[in-house]
Write a protein that holds these residues in place. Structure first.
Motif, mmCIF file in Angstrom:
data_model
loop_
_atom_site.group_PDB
_atom_site.id
_atom_site.type_symbol
_atom_site.label_atom_id
_atom_site.label_comp_id
_atom_site.label_asym_id
_atom_site.label_seq_id
_atom_site.Cartn_x
_atom_site.Cartn_y
_atom_site.Cartn_z
ATOM 1 N N TYR A 106 63.630 -6.762 -32.084
ATOM 2 C CA TYR A 106 63.535 -6.212 -33.269
ATOM 3 C C TYR A 106 62.861 -7.411 -34.471
ATOM 4 N N VAL A 107 63.075 -8.365 -34.460
ATOM 5 C CA VAL A 107 62.791 -9.359 -35.217
ATOM 6 C C VAL A 107 61.200 -9.699 -34.999
ATOM 7 N N PHE A 108 61.115 -9.737 -33.555
ATOM 8 C CA PHE A 108 59.489 -9.995 -32.945
ATOM 9 C C PHE A 108 58.830 -8.602 -33.546
ATOM 10 N N SER A 109 59.067 -7.527 -33.330
ATOM 11 C CA SER A 109 58.320 -6.467 -33.645
ATOM 12 C C SER A 109 58.212 -6.484 -35.299
ATOM 13 N N VAL A 110 59.010 -6.651 -36.069
ATOM 14 C CA VAL A 110 59.050 -6.489 -37.368
ATOM 15 C C VAL A 110 58.320 -7.755 -38.003
ATOM 16 N N LEU A 111 58.484 -8.793 -37.724
ATOM 17 C CA LEU A 111 58.108 -10.146 -38.416
ATOM 18 C C LEU A 111 56.964 -10.988 -37.665
ATOM 19 N N LEU A 112 57.223 -11.158 -36.159
ATOM 20 C CA LEU A 112 56.512 -11.994 -35.633
ATOM 21 C C LEU A 112 55.062 -11.536 -35.149
ATOM 22 N N THR A 113 55.244 -10.030 -34.684
ATOM 23 C CA THR A 113 53.729 -9.613 -34.249
ATOM 24 C C THR A 113 52.760 -9.631 -35.516
ATOM 25 N N GLY A 114 53.068 -9.425 -36.593
ATOM 26 C CA GLY A 114 51.888 -9.524 -37.608
ATOM 27 C C GLY A 114 51.724 -10.841 -38.013
ATOM 28 N N ALA A 115 52.559 -11.699 -37.782
ATOM 29 C CA ALA A 115 52.426 -13.430 -38.078
ATOM 30 C C ALA A 115 51.588 -13.877 -36.885
ATOM 31 N N ILE A 116 51.575 -13.403 -35.696
ATOM 32 C CA ILE A 116 50.663 -13.768 -34.755
ATOM 33 C C ILE A 116 49.368 -13.364 -34.944
ATOM 34 N N GLN A 117 49.154 -12.144 -35.622
ATOM 35 C CA GLN A 117 48.031 -11.934 -35.753
ATOM 36 C C GLN A 117 47.154 -12.598 -36.807
ATOM 37 N N LYS A 118 48.054 -13.006 -37.713
ATOM 38 C CA LYS A 118 47.344 -13.968 -38.806
ATOM 39 C C LYS A 118 47.098 -15.187 -38.177
ATOM 40 N N LEU A 119 48.002 -15.857 -37.367
ATOM 41 C CA LEU A 119 47.803 -17.153 -36.726
ATOM 42 C C LEU A 119 46.556 -17.105 -36.058
ATOM 43 N N ALA A 120 46.318 -16.129 -35.510
ATOM 44 C CA ALA A 120 45.022 -16.132 -34.405
ATOM 45 C C ALA A 120 43.640 -16.522 -35.336
ATOM 46 N N SER A 121 43.733 -16.246 -36.579
ATOM 47 C CA SER A 121 42.636 -16.726 -37.655
ATOM 48 C C SER A 121 42.611 -17.924 -38.285
ATOM 49 N N ILE A 122 44.083 -18.348 -38.462
ATOM 50 C CA ILE A 122 44.036 -19.606 -39.244
ATOM 51 C C ILE A 122 44.511 -20.669 -38.735
ATOM 52 N N ALA A 123 45.155 -20.346 -37.521
ATOM 53 C CA ALA A 123 45.728 -21.669 -36.739
ATOM 54 C C ALA A 123 45.372 -21.241 -35.237
ATOM 55 N N PRO A 124 44.213 -21.288 -34.557
ATOM 56 C CA PRO A 124 43.854 -20.533 -33.329
ATOM 57 C C PRO A 124 44.608 -21.173 -32.215
#
Length: 301
Positions: A106-124
């Motif tokens: 649940y936390v992975f879906s709600v919080l981390l999936t979007g965070a991972i998408q952001k990290l791809a550009s700012i912390a590749p």
């Protein structure tokens, strides 16, 4: 490095042996060969003049002397790790580091999936590893084997620092074509229908919604125990089962599955999800950056 005639690298092996109680598992954890671990154990035995680990059946059991070393060795290694990882700054654009989390799906879906998408550009070059919360993962933060744990506030470890990241409430879901429910889910229908619930491990405490229902004496007819929170939504589609789930997750499910979302016909407590990290990483620049990044990301949820 040697200290009082002891190679300090051997303490890493001893710490792992005391935790894993297996030469093969220690070798796997430290990414060394089994002969290398056996050789290290021989050197440790020679230095301390004690067997340290003895074979009992298929497991290795620490001697009383080895047991007495467990806590000071772990503390010494934690202190060394804190010194080693401390940096004056952390540049996410070039940093190469893996952060390991323990959380629910649940936390992975709600919080981390979007965070991972952001990290791809700012912390590749940052990598994310996630372990699902079970009764087997509770101690991993204290053991220093994971970087972060995301859990409801009441489930946190008081020995380690934490910060709130987001709050949530509960909702009920049912298949959109469920013939037994209209536009409103009544308490009578909630008690009449069979439910899908979640079990994350045989020794895990009751979930928050179950605690609220128990306090009020509300008893559900649970027909299915799913292995993850996300599996609950799949289980109600196509049948007459209903479920009580996190409201943020219910919104995600409704966007991709033929389900309806209803307010619970019974009062269920709201809750706060908190991010925790090991107390020895309190001053680590990478930990501080990831913590702040996730808190800021959660504000956009």
């Amino acid at each position: 490095m040697r200290f009082h005639n002891l190679d300090l690298n051997l303490l890493v092996v001893l710490d792992s042996l005391l935790s894993e109680r297996s030469v093969s598992q220690t070798a796997q954890e430290l990414r060394l060969t089994q002969p290398a671990i056996s050789n290290a154990l021989s050197r440790l035995r020679l230095h301390f003049e004690d067997d340290l680990m003895v074979q009992v059946g298929r497991k290795m059991v620490p001697t009383p002397f080895a047991e007495s070393l467990a806590e000071p060795v772990r503390q010494a290694l934690d202190d060394l790790r804190r010194i080693v990882v401390t940096r004056s700054e952390f540049d996410p654009s070039v940093a190469e580091r893996t952060f390991t989390f323990v959380c629910s799906d649940y936390v992975f879906s709600v919080l981390l999936t979007g965070a991972i998408q952001k990290l791809a550009s700012i912390a590749p070059r940052i990598r994310i590893q996630v372990l699902l919360s079970t009764d087997l993962t509770r101690g991993l933060l204290s053991e220093g084997k994971v970087d972060f744990m995301v859990v409801p506030e009441r489930r946190g470890d008081p020995q380690h620092p934490s910060t709130p990241v987001f709050n949530d409430r509960f909702a009920c879901i049912a298949w959109s074509q469920n013939p037994l429910i209209g536009n409103v889910l009544t308490l009578e229908k909630y008690l009449e229908l069979e439910h899908v619930s979640v079990v994350l491990g045989p020794h895990n405490p009751p979930h928050i919604e179950q605690e609220s229902l128990d306090i009020q004496g509300v008893v559900r007819k649970i027909a299915v125990h799913a292995p993850t929170f996300n599996a609950v939504a799949e289980a109600v589609v196509g049948g007459n089962l209903i479920a009580t789930v996190h409201a943020r997750a219910a919104e995600l499910y409704a966007a991709r599955l033929p389900i309806k979302v209803y307010p619970p016909p019974v009062e269920i407590a709201t809750f706060v999800e908190c991010l925790q990290w090991h107390k020895n990483k309190q001053s680590d620049a990478g930990t501080i950056w990831m913590r702040d990044f996730l808190v800021n990301h959660a504000r956009d949820l």
